[in-house]
Design a protein around this motif. Structure first.
Motif, PDB file in Angstrom:
ATOM      1  N   SER A 138       0.842  -1.189   0.000  1.00  0.00           N
ATOM      2  CA  SER A 138       0.000   0.000   0.000  1.00  0.00           C
ATOM      3  C   SER A 138       0.882   1.245   0.000  1.00  0.00           C
ATOM      4  CB  SER A 138      -0.920   0.017   1.230  1.00  0.00           C
ATOM      5  OG  SER A 138      -0.142   0.077   2.418  1.00  0.00           O
ATOM      6  N   GLY A 139       0.306   2.382  -0.378  1.00  0.00           N
ATOM      7  CA  GLY A 139       1.062   3.620  -0.482  1.00  0.00           C
ATOM      8  C   GLY A 139       1.904   3.967   0.741  1.00  0.00           C
ATOM      9  N   PRO A 140       1.296   4.047   1.936  1.00  0.00           N
ATOM     10  CA  PRO A 140       2.074   4.399   3.128  1.00  0.00           C
ATOM     11  C   PRO A 140       3.211   3.422   3.412  1.00  0.00           C
ATOM     12  CG  PRO A 140      -0.277   4.631   3.554  1.00  0.00           C
ATOM     13  CD  PRO A 140      -0.148   3.957   2.221  1.00  0.00           C
ATOM     14  N   VAL A 141       2.991   2.145   3.129  1.00  0.00           N
ATOM     15  CA  VAL A 141       4.025   1.146   3.379  1.00  0.00           C
ATOM     16  C   VAL A 141       5.186   1.329   2.404  1.00  0.00           C
ATOM     17  CG1 VAL A 141       4.544  -1.318   3.500  1.00  0.00           C
ATOM     18  CG2 VAL A 141       2.328  -0.476   4.292  1.00  0.00           C
ATOM     19  N   ILE A 142       4.888   1.718   1.161  1.00  0.00           N
ATOM     20  CA  ILE A 142       5.943   1.965   0.177  1.00  0.00           C
ATOM     21  C   ILE A 142       6.835   3.103   0.654  1.00  0.00           C
ATOM     22  CG2 ILE A 142       6.434   2.764  -2.174  1.00  0.00           C
ATOM     23  CD1 ILE A 142       3.894   1.343  -3.082  1.00  0.00           C
ATOM     24  N   TYR A 143       6.228   4.183   1.147  1.00  0.00           N
ATOM     25  CA  TYR A 143       7.022   5.284   1.697  1.00  0.00           C
ATOM     26  C   TYR A 143       7.944   4.775   2.802  1.00  0.00           C
ATOM     27  CZ  TYR A 143       3.802   8.646  -0.547  1.00  0.00           C
ATOM     28  OH  TYR A 143       3.068   9.369  -1.445  1.00  0.00           O
ATOM     29  N   ALA A 144       7.365   3.971   3.693  1.00  0.00           N
ATOM     30  CA  ALA A 144       8.125   3.480   4.844  1.00  0.00           C
ATOM     31  C   ALA A 144       9.269   2.570   4.413  1.00  0.00           C
ATOM     32  CB  ALA A 144       7.187   2.731   5.800  1.00  0.00           C
TER      33      ALA A 144
ATOM     34  N   GLY B  39       0.911   5.876  -9.938  1.00  0.00           N
ATOM     35  CA  GLY B  39       0.004   6.415  -8.926  1.00  0.00           C
ATOM     36  C   GLY B  39       0.025   5.688  -7.605  1.00  0.00           C
ATOM     37  N   GLU B  40       1.001   4.780  -7.406  1.00  0.00           N
ATOM     38  CA  GLU B  40       1.078   4.058  -6.137  1.00  0.00           C
ATOM     39  C   GLU B  40       1.423   5.013  -4.990  1.00  0.00           C
ATOM     40  OE1 GLU B  40       0.294   0.965  -5.923  1.00  0.00           O
ATOM     41  OE2 GLU B  40       0.227   0.452  -8.050  1.00  0.00           O
ATOM     42  N   VAL B  41       2.262   6.004  -5.294  1.00  0.00           N
ATOM     43  CA  VAL B  41       2.667   7.013  -4.315  1.00  0.00           C
ATOM     44  C   VAL B  41       2.787   8.356  -5.030  1.00  0.00           C
ATOM     45  CG1 VAL B  41       3.906   5.467  -2.739  1.00  0.00           C
ATOM     46  CG2 VAL B  41       5.103   6.435  -4.699  1.00  0.00           C
ATOM     47  N   SER B  42       2.872   9.424  -4.259  1.00  0.00           N
ATOM     48  CA  SER B  42       3.109  10.754  -4.824  1.00  0.00           C
ATOM     49  C   SER B  42       4.610  10.949  -4.999  1.00  0.00           C
ATOM     50  CB  SER B  42       2.551  11.836  -3.891  1.00  0.00           C
ATOM     51  OG  SER B  42       3.114  13.099  -4.201  1.00  0.00           O
ATOM     52  N   VAL B  43       5.032  11.356  -6.187  1.00  0.00           N
ATOM     53  CA  VAL B  43       6.457  11.544  -6.424  1.00  0.00           C
ATOM     54  C   VAL B  43       7.023  12.658  -5.551  1.00  0.00           C
ATOM     55  CG1 VAL B  43       6.163  13.186  -8.349  1.00  0.00           C
ATOM     56  CG2 VAL B  43       8.221  11.740  -8.227  1.00  0.00           C
ATOM     57  N   TRP B  44       6.174  13.650  -5.218  1.00  0.00           N
ATOM     58  CA  TRP B  44       6.630  14.770  -4.379  1.00  0.00           C
ATOM     59  C   TRP B  44       6.890  14.304  -2.957  1.00  0.00           C
ATOM     60  CZ3 TRP B  44       8.059  18.191  -7.649  1.00  0.00           C
ATOM     61  CH2 TRP B  44       7.332  18.387  -8.832  1.00  0.00           C
ATOM     62  N   TRP B  45       5.926  13.583  -2.379  1.00  0.00           N
ATOM     63  CA  TRP B  45       6.111  13.096  -1.012  1.00  0.00           C
ATOM     64  C   TRP B  45       7.202  12.039  -0.940  1.00  0.00           C
ATOM     65  CZ3 TRP B  45       4.948  15.757   2.922  1.00  0.00           C
ATOM     66  CH2 TRP B  45       3.824  16.572   2.946  1.00  0.00           C
ATOM     67  N   LEU B  46       7.316  11.247  -1.981  1.00  0.00           N
ATOM     68  CA  LEU B  46       8.376  10.245  -2.012  1.00  0.00           C
ATOM     69  C   LEU B  46       9.745  10.917  -2.003  1.00  0.00           C
ATOM     70  CD1 LEU B  46       9.071   7.176  -2.340  1.00  0.00           C
ATOM     71  CD2 LEU B  46       9.369   7.694  -4.765  1.00  0.00           C
ATOM     72  N   THR B  47       9.884  12.001  -2.767  1.00  0.00           N
ATOM     73  CA  THR B  47      11.151  12.730  -2.793  1.00  0.00           C
ATOM     74  C   THR B  47      11.486  13.276  -1.415  1.00  0.00           C
ATOM     75  OG1 THR B  47      10.782  13.350  -5.112  1.00  0.00           O
ATOM     76  CG2 THR B  47      12.394  14.638  -3.879  1.00  0.00           C
ATOM     77  N   VAL B  48      10.490  13.814  -0.725  1.00  0.00           N
ATOM     78  CA  VAL B  48      10.704  14.325   0.633  1.00  0.00           C
ATOM     79  C   VAL B  48      11.180  13.209   1.553  1.00  0.00           C
ATOM     80  CG1 VAL B  48       9.571  15.296   2.676  1.00  0.00           C
ATOM     81  CG2 VAL B  48       9.063  16.227   0.414  1.00  0.00           C
TER      82      VAL B  48
END
Length: 205
Positions: free
Chosen positions: A12-18, A52-61
């Motif tokens: 899921s999106g949040p898990v990908i960020y993590a 669209g799995e994650v936001s490229v902007w938030w991922l960059t952050v």
């Protein structure tokens, strides 16, 4: 690479960020990059952002912050354990590379932290060597932040734009394949018609 991408894409999106953030962080904090470079995780994250799995902007952050915090942790770990961190099996096998990295710090000082951010092996090792070399933390943090920012933005951008280009090409493959097949069919029919004509109307001598 495809296996890792599919695995990340199934999260899921949040898990990908993590997961991406953790891989980037651990690369510099605990030499995890000697096994799987955080660069790979950042690029794959950018690739997933295309779908669209994650936001490229938030991922960059996430990538930039994880890179800066990972370097700072690696710096702190070296202060706590000292030269013992260089006695690990993986680093003993790379004594020549470690010595070149230490020479790089002696020559360049804190700016070596910025340069090393873009070299896989040095990226994982340089924060600890900077701590062992008594580079002042404020100077270390400045070059660490600059390197983390440039590296994080560039890695996620590479994954994102590469993925976007692939998606555009992939969407055109069907049309191109259809045109090729149609061309082959037309050519085959033309050859068949020509041969039939030759059989039914043999040349007269």
């Amino acid at each position: 690479m495809n296996t890792i991408t599919n695995w990340l894409g199934g999260l899921s999106g949040p898990v990908i960020y993590a997961v991406v953030g953790a891989l980037v962080f651990c690369e510099d904090a605990f030499f995890f990059g000697l096994v799987l470079p955080g660069e790979t995780a950042a690029v794959l994250g950018g690739l997933l952002a295309v779908h669209g799995e994650v936001s490229v902007w938030w991922l960059t952050v996430v990538v930039v912050v994880a890179a800066i915090l990972g370097d700072s942790t690696g710096y702190a770990v070296s202060h706590h354990f000292g030269d013992r961190i260089l006695a690990t099996r993986s680093l003993r096998k790379r004594e020549d590379q470690v010595e070149r990295a230490r020479e790089m710090i002696r020559v360049r000082g804190a700016s070596a932290v910025f340069v090393a951010r873009f070299i896989a092996f040095l990226r994982a090792l340089m924060p600890a060597l900077a701590g062992l070399s008594d580079v002042p933390y404020r100077r270390f943090l400045f070059f660490n932040a600059m390197g983390g920012l440039c590296w994080g933005v560039s890695c996620t951008a590479v994954g994102y734009f590469a993925g976007a280009a692939f998606t555009r090409i992939e969407s055109q493959v069907g049309q191109i394949a259809g045109a090729v097949i149609a061309g082959v069919v037309v050519l085959a029919l033309a050859v068949w018609a020509y041969r039939r004509h030759r059989r039914t109307h043999p040349p007269h001598h």
